[in-house]
Scaffold this active site. Sequence first.
Site, PDB file in Angstrom:
ATOM      1  CE  LYS A   1      -6.348   9.372  -5.465  1.00  0.00           C
ATOM      2  NZ  LYS A   1      -7.607   8.841  -5.149  1.00  0.00           N
TER       3      LYS A   1
ATOM      4  CB  SER B   1       7.370  17.050  -5.437  1.00  0.00           C
ATOM      5  OG  SER B   1       6.449  15.919  -5.244  1.00  0.00           O
TER       6      SER B   1
ATOM      7  CB  CYS C   1       9.985  11.685  -8.802  1.00  0.00           C
ATOM      8  SG  CYS C   1       9.820  11.393  -7.161  1.00  0.00           S
TER       9      CYS C   1
ATOM     10  CG  HIS D   1       6.576   9.616 -10.212  1.00  0.00           C
ATOM     11  ND1 HIS D   1       7.344   9.149  -9.847  1.00  0.00           N
ATOM     12  CD2 HIS D   1       5.738  10.315  -9.348  1.00  0.00           C
ATOM     13  CE1 HIS D   1       7.467   9.358  -8.583  1.00  0.00           C
ATOM     14  NE2 HIS D   1       6.626   9.979  -8.267  1.00  0.00           N
TER      15      HIS D   1
ATOM     16  CD  GLU E   1      12.957  12.847  -4.780  1.00  0.00           C
ATOM     17  OE1 GLU E   1      12.473  13.784  -4.009  1.00  0.00           O
ATOM     18  OE2 GLU E   1      12.251  12.441  -5.696  1.00  0.00           O
TER      19      GLU E   1
HETATM   20  N1  CAA Z   1     -10.042  -0.211   2.180  1.00  0.00           N
HETATM   21  C1  CAA Z   1      -9.735   0.375   0.898  1.00  0.00           C
HETATM   22  N2  CAA Z   1      -9.218   1.614   0.700  1.00  0.00           N
HETATM   23  C2  CAA Z   1      -8.905   2.375   1.639  1.00  0.00           C
HETATM   24  C3  CAA Z   1      -9.080   1.821   3.087  1.00  0.00           C
HETATM   25  C4  CAA Z   1      -9.525   0.728   3.392  1.00  0.00           C
HETATM   26  N3  CAA Z   1      -9.621  -0.041   4.583  1.00  0.00           N
HETATM   27  N4  CAA Z   1      -8.536   2.612   3.994  1.00  0.00           N
HETATM   28  C5  CAA Z   1      -7.721   4.011   3.257  1.00  0.00           C
HETATM   29  N5  CAA Z   1      -8.214   3.417   1.789  1.00  0.00           N
HETATM   30  C6  CAA Z   1      -7.863   4.382   0.700  1.00  0.00           C
HETATM   31  C7  CAA Z   1      -8.234   5.835   0.895  1.00  0.00           C
HETATM   32  O1  CAA Z   1      -9.626   6.031   0.404  1.00  0.00           O
HETATM   33  C8  CAA Z   1      -7.401   6.378  -0.031  1.00  0.00           C
HETATM   34  O2  CAA Z   1      -7.724   6.348  -1.437  1.00  0.00           O
HETATM   35  P1  CAA Z   1      -8.312   7.712  -2.281  1.00  0.00           P
HETATM   36  O3  CAA Z   1      -7.002   8.616  -2.388  1.00  0.00           O
HETATM   37  O4  CAA Z   1      -8.536   6.937  -3.666  1.00  0.00           O
HETATM   38  O5  CAA Z   1      -9.304   8.143  -1.452  1.00  0.00           O
HETATM   39  C9  CAA Z   1      -6.114   5.683   0.068  1.00  0.00           C
HETATM   40  O6  CAA Z   1      -6.636   4.461   0.778  1.00  0.00           O
HETATM   41  C10 CAA Z   1      -5.061   6.071   1.035  1.00  0.00           C
HETATM   42  O7  CAA Z   1      -5.492   6.353   2.272  1.00  0.00           O
HETATM   43  P2  CAA Z   1      -5.531   7.694   3.117  1.00  0.00           P
HETATM   44  O8  CAA Z   1      -5.628   8.903   2.083  1.00  0.00           O
HETATM   45  O9  CAA Z   1      -6.235   7.654   4.164  1.00  0.00           O
HETATM   46  O10 CAA Z   1      -3.969   7.558   3.413  1.00  0.00           O
HETATM   47  P3  CAA Z   1      -2.861   8.501   4.052  1.00  0.00           P
HETATM   48  O11 CAA Z   1      -3.662   9.607   5.005  1.00  0.00           O
HETATM   49  O12 CAA Z   1      -2.030   7.630   5.030  1.00  0.00           O
HETATM   50  O13 CAA Z   1      -1.992   9.301   3.050  1.00  0.00           O
HETATM   51  C11 CAA Z   1      -0.549   9.689   1.106  1.00  0.00           C
HETATM   52  C12 CAA Z   1      -1.496   8.843   1.762  1.00  0.00           C
HETATM   53  C13 CAA Z   1      -1.024  11.096   1.251  1.00  0.00           C
HETATM   54  C14 CAA Z   1      -0.340   8.863  -0.324  1.00  0.00           C
HETATM   55  C15 CAA Z   1       0.759   9.659   1.980  1.00  0.00           C
HETATM   56  O14 CAA Z   1       1.091   8.262   2.080  1.00  0.00           O
HETATM   57  C16 CAA Z   1       1.853  10.408   1.618  1.00  0.00           C
HETATM   58  O15 CAA Z   1       1.681  11.712   2.036  1.00  0.00           O
HETATM   59  N6  CAA Z   1       2.485   9.972   0.674  1.00  0.00           N
HETATM   60  C17 CAA Z   1       3.870  10.871   0.227  1.00  0.00           C
HETATM   61  C18 CAA Z   1       3.459  11.738  -0.703  1.00  0.00           C
HETATM   62  C19 CAA Z   1       3.214  10.971  -2.107  1.00  0.00           C
HETATM   63  O16 CAA Z   1       3.667  10.116  -2.399  1.00  0.00           O
HETATM   64  N7  CAA Z   1       2.379  12.036  -2.947  1.00  0.00           N
HETATM   65  C20 CAA Z   1       2.080  11.576  -4.140  1.00  0.00           C
HETATM   66  C21 CAA Z   1       1.905  12.638  -5.131  1.00  0.00           C
HETATM   67  S1  CAA Z   1       3.666  13.362  -5.143  1.00  0.00           S
HETATM   68  C22 CAA Z   1       4.867  12.540  -5.916  1.00  0.00           C
HETATM   69  O17 CAA Z   1       4.347  11.595  -6.906  1.00  0.00           O
HETATM   70  C23 CAA Z   1       6.146  12.708  -5.990  1.00  0.00           C
HETATM   71  C24 CAA Z   1       6.851  11.857  -4.985  1.00  0.00           C
HETATM   72  O18 CAA Z   1       7.099  10.568  -5.440  1.00  0.00           O
HETATM   73  C25 CAA Z   1       6.750  11.683  -3.518  1.00  0.00           C
END
Ligand code: CAA
Length: 440
Positions: free
Chosen positions: A253, A364, A120, A244, A83
Amino acid sequence: MTPVGIDAVEIWTGKLQLDLPETFAPAKDEDPDKYRKGIGLEHSSFPDTYEDIVTMGANAAKRLLERKGLTPSDIGRIDVATESAFDNSKPVSTYIAGCLEQYYDEDFRHANKGERKFACVAGTQSVDDAYNWIRAGRNRGRAALVIATDTALYARGDPGEATQGAGAVAMLIDENPDLVEISTEQGYGSMDETDFLKPNQQFPSVDGKRSMQVYLSRMREAVEDFESVAWDMHPDDFAYIPFHTPFPGMVRKAALLGYRHMSRDTELEDELADELGYQPRQDEYTSWDAYEEAIRDYMDELKDTDQYRAWYDKAIEPTLGISRHVGNWYTGSVHIARIAALKYAAETDRELAGEKLLIGSYGSGAQAEIHAETVQEGWREEIAELNIDAQIDARYDLSYEEYEQVHDRHNHDKTATDLEEFTEPEDEFVFTGWGRMSER
Ligand code: CAA
């Protein structure tokens, strides 16, 4: 029926690494535990300035062909899944074939080449295409080369920046494979979604939280669809379940959802429901919302049970061993998860031949695919050939300022040829300028 599947694999990681808890988190004023415990990533791989999807794919493929003693006349098709393509017409497989042809007296003139795109999941789709081509008897005794290669980079400041990565996986698909036989049955969950897309742009537009929900919904549908053509699955049917893995936290999850689904209507569910005070039957609830809430509470409890933890540690955790140190490789990600599991089995002296894997691929946009694989007799010897630990250890550790430079350079001035290199290329393909590829 002659088995068809993955005969051999090779991996090529980008040669730079970003330490997420130690380097990235402090620069972003974040808690390192967000990475260690939440997202589950220690490092992301990055391409050095002389690397891109072509060089990483060609380097993985060259190692694979050399190790298996193959030449172009043994290969009937080359499919690249990516991609991160930079050319809307000429497939990346032609660039990679051009690199490989520098080594052999033969060329790949006879080989069908293409490029697969569906985020992916395209890596698994390319494996499927190769499988179908062999099953259809069109391969004339030749194998297929499938290469999943990506630079997963997000705009700076985007939450996705936490889940970047770069690398390639090359796979040889053939009859009588040494690694895994692929099942004919597949299950799909597919729907038009806009959670993550790159319409003619370098960096994705992504709704991160929604993308996680879409991943889980499509994966659940794919499991149900697979069960409709295969068999009702139980969590213990599989030695490992590689999903994945954009980041290990996502797999936590998906695994919980998979476990709950595979254990429904079984004694295991009854036992757990009794233990956790939950009624698995929907007609025990006055409304759908109440039922859903009860399922959510049940899942929350379930994930902390000894039974679930033991299963997770056995079937899921070993699939994350490489991803934790390289980040998201998009099309290659689920294939790294499979390799990590087999590598763990080899390191812990587990005998796997004849055991089953369940592969959960996802892209995605969005589509999930489920299929099963049976581990073959030659798996241990194949896995022993991989040098991924050495590659990971040899990466250059970027400071945050260096990371910013590298990120800028890959955004994407393809005409620049005088960029500083962080590592020294050694007997490998390097990017030397637009449309030119050579080896040092
Ligand atoms: N101690 C322990 N855990 C902590 C923490 C701390 N101090 N601070 C945060 N966390 C946890 C949060 O609770 C969260 O866990 P949960 O989801 O279980 O609640 C995790 O760490 C991530 O924290 P945030 O949600 O605050 O992180 P973020 O806002 O920076 O976003 C993300 C995380 C949404 C994955 C972001 O990195 C993102 O957008 N990534 C790209 C999209 C992606 O990968 N999506 C996955 C599905 S799509 C897919 O799989 C296709 C692909 O390859 C892209």
